[in-house]
Design a protein around this motif. Structure first.
Motif, PDB file in Angstrom:
ATOM      1  N   GLN A   1       4.675   8.339   1.706  1.00 32.06           N
ATOM      2  CA  GLN A   1       4.603   7.189   2.601  1.00 32.06           C
ATOM      3  C   GLN A   1       5.991   6.610   2.820  1.00 32.06           C
TER       4      GLN A   1
ATOM      5  N   CYS B   1       2.741   8.306   7.065  1.00 32.65           N
ATOM      6  CA  CYS B   1       2.348   9.055   5.872  1.00 32.65           C
ATOM      7  C   CYS B   1       2.205  10.532   6.195  1.00 32.65           C
TER       8      CYS B   1
ATOM      9  N   TRP C   1      -6.535   3.205   5.382  1.00 31.01           N
ATOM     10  CA  TRP C   1      -5.371   2.354   5.117  1.00 31.01           C
ATOM     11  C   TRP C   1      -5.868   1.084   4.433  1.00 31.01           C
TER      12      TRP C   1
ATOM     13  N   VAL D   1      -4.404   3.432  14.201  1.00 27.39           N
ATOM     14  CA  VAL D   1      -3.989   4.552  13.371  1.00 27.39           C
ATOM     15  C   VAL D   1      -4.015   5.812  14.218  1.00 27.39           C
TER      16      VAL D   1
ATOM     17  N   LEU E   1       0.219   4.138  10.738  1.00 27.92           N
ATOM     18  CA  LEU E   1      -0.405   2.830  10.968  1.00 27.92           C
ATOM     19  C   LEU E   1       0.507   2.035  11.897  1.00 27.92           C
TER      20      LEU E   1
ATOM     21  N   TYR F   1       1.001  -2.290   1.994  1.00 27.01           N
ATOM     22  CA  TYR F   1       0.061  -1.414   2.690  1.00 27.01           C
ATOM     23  C   TYR F   1       0.108  -0.022   2.066  1.00 27.01           C
TER      24      TYR F   1
ATOM     25  N   CYS G   1      -1.452   3.960   2.396  1.00 28.21           N
ATOM     26  CA  CYS G   1      -2.246   4.983   3.055  1.00 28.21           C
ATOM     27  C   CYS G   1      -2.896   5.837   1.964  1.00 28.21           C
TER      28      CYS G   1
END
Lengths: 114, 114
Positions: A6, A23, A35, A64, A75, A88, A90
């Motif tokens: 990520q 990601c 997510w 997304v 995202l 955040y 993923c």
């Protein structure tokens, strides 16, 4: 083994700007990509997810995109607000019923400056 | 929506003692639950998959004799950290999903071993 990368690890944007987090996954059998948003000391909260049979999904300011060939998914948050500030994550999964374990990315700390 | 609870939310114990953490699905049945560990400013690392009525499946590098998992019913999984040491201090989070559904996370348990 299974791996999710990520980027970026931190992201700072001005309120109203867009934010993009990317990601990459290694397991070509992955078919489900959620997510999560996590505030400090709290549980991860699902904000959006996408399955491998769809290339893009949108929910208000959040979208997304998925590129299965390249094994990338991203995202996108538009019109960012200070309350979007959080970490955040993923994740990728071989989803089969409710047994698909999630492999998480390293996380992105998003800071939205007022 | 699906609700997952954890108890306790916070525990402080002395080195060498054992600590049990409970994870409950409140409004759905879960044949599978997942246990994660999260160190400060890091991602969620899957420790094991808890299967109702059978042995848990541990991820590589996770000691099954140290982290005992029991999934005795369709709504309850427990994680026992045996002979805890300061390096076991972490945020432990469980997750579960309704049949074919999204994974929902518990609120987490902050373990501090003195």
């Amino acid at each position: 083994g299974e791996n999710v990368e990520q980027h970026p690890s931190t992201l700072s944007v001005q309120e109203g700007d867009s934010a993009v987090i990317k990601c990459t996954y290694s397991d070509s059998a992955s078919n489900y990509f959620p997510w999560y948003k996590q505030e400090l000391g709290k549980r991860p909260q699902l904000i959006i997810d996408i399955r491998s049979n769809v290339g893009e999904k949108k929910d208000q300011r959040i979208a997304v995109t998925l590129n299965k060939t390249a094994k990338h998914f991203s995202l996108h948050i538009t019109e960012t607000q200070p309350e979007d500030s959080a970490v955040y994550f993923c994740a990728a999964s071989r989803r089969s019923g409710n047994t698909g374990k999630l492999i998480f990315g390293q996380g992105t700390t998003l800071q939205v400056k007022p | 929506g699906a609700v997952v609870s954890q108890h306790p939310s916070r525990v402080i114990c002395k080195s060498g003692t054992s600590v049990k953490i409970e994870c409950r699905s409140l409004d759905f049945q879960a044949t599978t639950m997942f246990w994660y560990r999260q160190f400060p400013k890091q991602s969620l690392m899957l420790m094991a998959t808890s299967n109702e009525g059978s042995k848990a499946t541990y991820e590589q590098g996770v000691e099954k004799d140290k982290f005992l998992i029991n999934h005795a019913s369709l709504t309850l999984s427990t994680l026992t950290v045996t002979s805890a040491h300061p390096e076991d201090s972490s945020f432990y989070i469980c997750s579960a999903s309704p049949e074919g559904g999204t994974q929902y996370f518990g609120p987490g348990t902050r373990l501090t071993v003195l």
